[in-house]
Write an enzyme that holds these catalytic residues in place. Structure first.
Site, PDB file in Angstrom:
ATOM      1  N   GLU A   1       0.762  -1.209   0.093  1.00  0.00           N
ATOM      2  CA  GLU A   1       0.027  -0.113  -0.071  1.00  0.00           C
ATOM      3  C   GLU A   1       0.877   1.262  -0.093  1.00  0.00           C
ATOM      4  OE1 GLU A   1      -0.651  -2.715   1.882  1.00  0.00           O
ATOM      5  OE2 GLU A   1      -2.531  -3.365   1.071  1.00  0.00           O
TER       6      GLU A   1
ATOM      7  N   HIS B   1     -11.921  -5.638   7.962  1.00  0.00           N
ATOM      8  CA  HIS B   1     -12.345  -5.448   6.462  1.00  0.00           C
ATOM      9  C   HIS B   1     -13.995  -4.423   6.505  1.00  0.00           C
ATOM     10  CE1 HIS B   1      -9.818  -8.784   5.944  1.00  0.00           C
ATOM     11  NE2 HIS B   1      -9.689  -8.732   4.823  1.00  0.00           N
TER      12      HIS B   1
END
Lengths: 320, 336
Positions: free
Chosen positions: A57, A124
């Site tokens: 990321e 999540h």
């Protein structure tokens, strides 16, 4: 019928088709089409411009920044908003500071599949719009409708500043529209999603739909609740909220985020300081519970605000 | 490799030496200004790293990308930065490229391919990689990007992520590691456990180049090879040069932790003095001529510093206080 998710895919398709500066970069977004299929078929349609990234990321955002300096308009996908914290440094210390430091803008769009779904669990499900809004130099948007998902993503690509695009996963599949609009309110303008006179609910993202359901429930008791969809949390359209509170005299702010700091705290601070005289009752807010987002559907359903908890809060606000 | 790599000539060496000399003289001036309390923030010097740094900056071309780090004054000057803008940034002149909004080594002109580092080490590696990706998407060929880091920075996640991602896309990136033995006070024994930082290159699948950081000739030739390999399509290149930081982390640091054995070892030599010796030993110039260059540089640096000290500071009432380029997005609750 076009789903919220398909609107995001179509916006990226249009951006790629109409602007040669646009490219997409993220994990699994190439031939696989993305974890949620938000880039389905785009790599075949736009060869070399929809690129799979390693599980990195920091590098994904860092590369987008360098590309933006060179004139590109990258749209990067964080597979889940939760993982954007691994790219946080590049977002808040590099992208967000570039224009102030160097006068060179940083036109990147970072897509964050945000918010909870049943069974998503602690890693999540997060809603991170408030932490990104805290840093100067970022635009943070939270589309709550199919139409906004489409038009705001297209607008985001054209903004010279870094845009954190918080798309809500809960809305991906079940929210549908007949067609996509050509024009829209600009980013930075809130929308009156439902007009009312007795109280104002200010919200964003998936909580818009819970709030609208709560407003419908209260209508059965004879109360008309106005619902304001913020659309973007930074900039935050304080004027539209103040105007609504001027009409209703009561404010409830609803968000799926955690309570500390956050959008509800900011809205209440602004309205309490600027609109104190407009208020007929102490303003209220409800957020998710102050724990990690739980996995089990029963726990998850109780963790975040829902139509019934919002309606209950609104009743307290109305002293019913 | 399609083209033969040219050897480093006398002219190349002298040109690079003159930049090293300017860098050293400028940094001595900065240290003096710091001791006199005239610098707005910290001062971070590159003494002992000039040979490596200049070898990067001077061998990039117009149109290439350079993201220098803390101790790259020499490389910055070689790439096109100036004594004037360095002094303006350190002294906080409104006329500097950062306009007082950032300082010292955090300066650059991104539109000219000269990126402005952030303090978070490793962050510039993926950014230069992304810039090179964008150039590739535009169809540009033959462009390279270089960025510098230290032994400490190789331990960051950003170093790993950036170099790996660049390798996956075979981008023409050169990552130059100044292995200067300390990250602030942390010695290499507490920084990494591989026998040589260059070993990391094989793990990433990138080119590997080792330089003697005290030798200008070796640094110039090694960087020439690495830049050539990247430009010719060889993908990322990792360059590791062993040397010793000859000063503290910043001018506030007395460097008391320096192991005296390192100072006496092969890495402890001053690259500037060795380069001077090479010039006189080869008979290219006399010691008197070299001394005259130094006096000339000192005079230029002093005159520039005097000029900058008379320049205006940034005026808070004139700053637009805008972190976003769109005025309508300005935060209305900020202090005013």
């Amino acid at each position: 019928m076009i789903t919220y998710l398909e609107a995001i895919r179509l916006a990226q398709q249009k951006a790629l088709a109409t602007d040669s500066r646009v490219f997409l970069y993220g994990q699994d977004i190439g031939s696989f089409g993305g974890a949620f299929k938000a880039t389905k078929n785009l790599s075949a349609e736009f060869p070399g411009r929809v690129l799979d990234a390693p599980l990195s990321e920091d590098a994904i955002v860092g590369m987008a920044i360098g590309a933006a300096i060179e004139g590109a308009r990258p749209i990067v996908e964080m597979q889940f908003a939760d993982f954007s914290t691994c790219g946080l440094n590049q977002i808040v210390n590099h992208a967000a500071t570039l224009f102030y430091r160097t006068s060179v803008p940083c036109p990147i769009v970072v897509r964050l599949p945000s918010g909870g779904t049943s069974g998503g669990g602690p890693f999540h499900s997060q809603s991170l719009e408030a932490i990104y809004a805290h840093w100067p130099g970022l635009v943070v948007v939270t589309p709550a409708t199919v139409e906004d998902a489409y038009t705001m993503l297209l607008e985001a690509v054209n903004i010279d500043d870094p845009v954190i695009f918080c798309e809500h996963k809960f809305l991906y599949y079940h929210l549908k529209a007949d067609s996509l609009p050509e024009t829209a309110l600009p980013i930075g303008k809130a929308r009156i999603a439902r007009a009312g006179r007795d109280a104002t609910i200010v919200t964003h993202g998936a909580m818009l739909h819970e709030s609208l359901a709560a407003a419908q429930e209260l209508l059965e008791d004879g109360y008309e609740i106005e619902v304001v969809d913020l659309r973007s949390v930074k900039p935050l359209d304080t004027d539209t909220i103040l105007a609504s509170v001027a009409r209703t005299g009561r404010l409830l702010c609803v968000s799926e985020e955690w309570p500390w700091g956050g959008v509800t705290a900011e809205v209440l601070a602004r309205i309490s300081t600027e609109g104190f005289g407009l208020l007929d009752a102490a303003p209220m807010r409800i957020n998710a519970k102050d724990t990690p987002v739980p996995y089990h559907p029963d726990l998850w359903a109780a963790h975040r605000p829902t139509a019934s908890t919002i309606a209950a809060a609104a009743r307290r606000l109305l002293h019913i | 490799m399609s083209k033969k790599i040219a050897p480093v000539t006398q002219s190349d060496f002298i040109k690079a030496y003159r930049v090293m000399l300017t860098s050293r003289v400028l940094e001595e001036k900065l240290a003096g200004l710091y001791r006199a309390g005239m610098i707005k923030g910290g001062v971070f010097l590159g003494r002992g790293q000039e040979a490596l740094s200049v070898s990067v900056g001077i061998q990039l071309r117009r149109g290439d990308i350079f993201a220098p780090l803390i101790r790259d004054q020499a490389g910055r000057l070689a790439f096109g930065d100036t004594v004037l803008d360095t002094l303006r940034t350190y002294l906080g002149s409104q006329l500097g490229s950062m306009r007082g909004r950032d300082g010292n080594i955090h300066r650059g002109r991104p539109r000219e391919g000269y990126y402005a580092m952030i303090s978070h080490l490793g962050a510039m590696i993926p950014s230069v990689a992304g810039a090179l990706l964008a150039r590739r998407l535009k169809g540009e060929q033959g462009v390279v990007g270089a960025t510098c880091i230290g032994d400490g920075g190789t331990s960051t996640g950003a170093f790993h992520e950036g170099l790996n991602a660049a390798a996956v896309d075979k981008l023409p990136l050169i990552v130059v590691v100044a292995n200067n033995q300390y990250a602030y006070s942390t010695p290499n024994s507490r920084q990494y456990a591989c026998s040589d930082l260059l070993d990391k290159a094989a793990g990433y699948g990138v080119g590997a180049h080792k330089a003697d950081g005290t030798s200008l000739m070796d640094c110039l030739q090694t960087l020439r090879n690495a830049i050539h390999a990247a430009r010719e399509g060889g993908g990322p290149q990792l360059v590791v040069a062993d040397l010793l930081r000859l000063v503290g982390h910043g001018e506030h640091d007395d460097f008391a932790y320096l192991d005296p054995k390192l100072k006496k070892s092969a890495v402890g030599s001053d690259c500037l003095l060795l380069a001077e010796k090479h010039i006189t030993d080869q008979g290219w110039h006399t010691a008197d001529e070299v001394a005259a260059w130094k006096r000339e540089t000192e005079s230029e640096v002093n005159a520039t510093a005097d000029r900058v000290r008379r320049e205006p500071s940034p005026d808070p009432s004139e700053d637009d206080w805008a972190a976003l380029s769109r005025p309508e997005y300005r935060e209305q609750y900020a202090a005013s």
